[in-house]
Write a protein that holds these residues in place. Structure first.
Motif: not given
Length: 251
Positions: A24-26, A175-178, A220-223, A227-231
């Motif tokens: 989902q994060i990818a 790039s971000s920590y996840i 938690a992972m879906r959140f 969050w990442l999708e929002s930029g």
């Protein structure tokens, strides 16, 4: 990896909060790319092909490669996509063959002594303007018994991952920590392991947890994905996700 890890991966990656959440994060970033259904995508270090079957199939024809024959054999039970046994250091594909390459928790492995050489191979097989989505484990001071079982050579900081990609001539896009929301819990677990080391065991750390824990961690992972999708991004986490591009020759 040890053989038990491949068997566990094949059995749980469709339901386990970590595998599902990481997909989902990818997708949070991949869905924002100017994708076309005709794109060719490669998962370099595909394990038992969960990402080939459930992620890359959304972005065009999908291919998978893994060093271990055991992983490839298990993967072929999940997908009809072409899976190949081979090394990320010598990808068995022609120059400029793919529009997208993903590599999730692969280049940290003991079987990849030179990350830049592997990234240069990914660069070679990408078309101009093509994308690489790279995920690496964060912070070497978090090295644990699980890292030993999956043959981790090292863990990284965000800056170190970006430096490796730039050394292979990629341009960093994001790039971000996840896996950040669970960071305090895992940090506590690591500290306990160092104070009171547990006896060696053949049991995998990636066994499917209880239903409640799996649901809570998955939430938690879906959140994080949203969050990442929002930029937005995270300043720390257990892994690092980096999206980079091979420059277009015309630029």
């Amino acid at each position: 990896m040890e053989d038990i890890e491949y068997s566990v991966m094949a059995a749980v990656e469709e339901q386990h909060w970590w595998y599902v959440g990481m997909r989902q994060i990818a997708q949070a970033w991949l869905d924002q790319l100017p994708t076309q259904r005709a794109w060719r995508a490669l998962d370099a270090g595909c394990g038992t092909a969960g990402n080939v079957a459930y992620l890359l199939g959304d972005y065009g024809p999908a291919y998978g490669l893994d060093l271990m024959q055991a992983a490839v054999q298990l993967g072929r039970k999940k997908t009809d996509a072409p899976l190949t046994q081979g090394s990320v250091l010598t990808l068995p594909y022609r120059d400029e063959s793919f529009d997208l390459v993903t590599s999730f928790e692969v280049l940290y492995h003991r079987a990849v002594p030179d990350e830049v050489a592997a990234l240069q191979e990914i660069y070679r097989v990408l078309k101009p303007g093509g994308w690489v989505l790279l995920r690496m484990p964060a912070y070497h001071w978090l090295y644990s018994a699980h890292d030993r079982s999956v043959h981790t050579r090292r863990r990284y900081t965000n800056k170190e991952v970006q430096k490796l990609l730039r050394a292979a001539n990629f341009t960093i896009e994001r790039s971000s920590y996840i896996n950040s929301m669970l960071f305090p819990l895992i940090l506590l677990q690591r500290l306990i392991e160092r104070i009171r080391p547990s006896a060696p065991t053949n049991e995998s750390a990636m066994q499917l947890p209880g239903r409640l824990a799996n649901k809570l961690f998955g939430t938690a992972m879906r959140f994080e994905a949203r969050w990442l999708e929002s930029g937005s991004s995270f300043p720390f986490g257990l892994s690092i996700l980096t999206l980079a591009q091979k420059p277009n020759h015309s630029v």
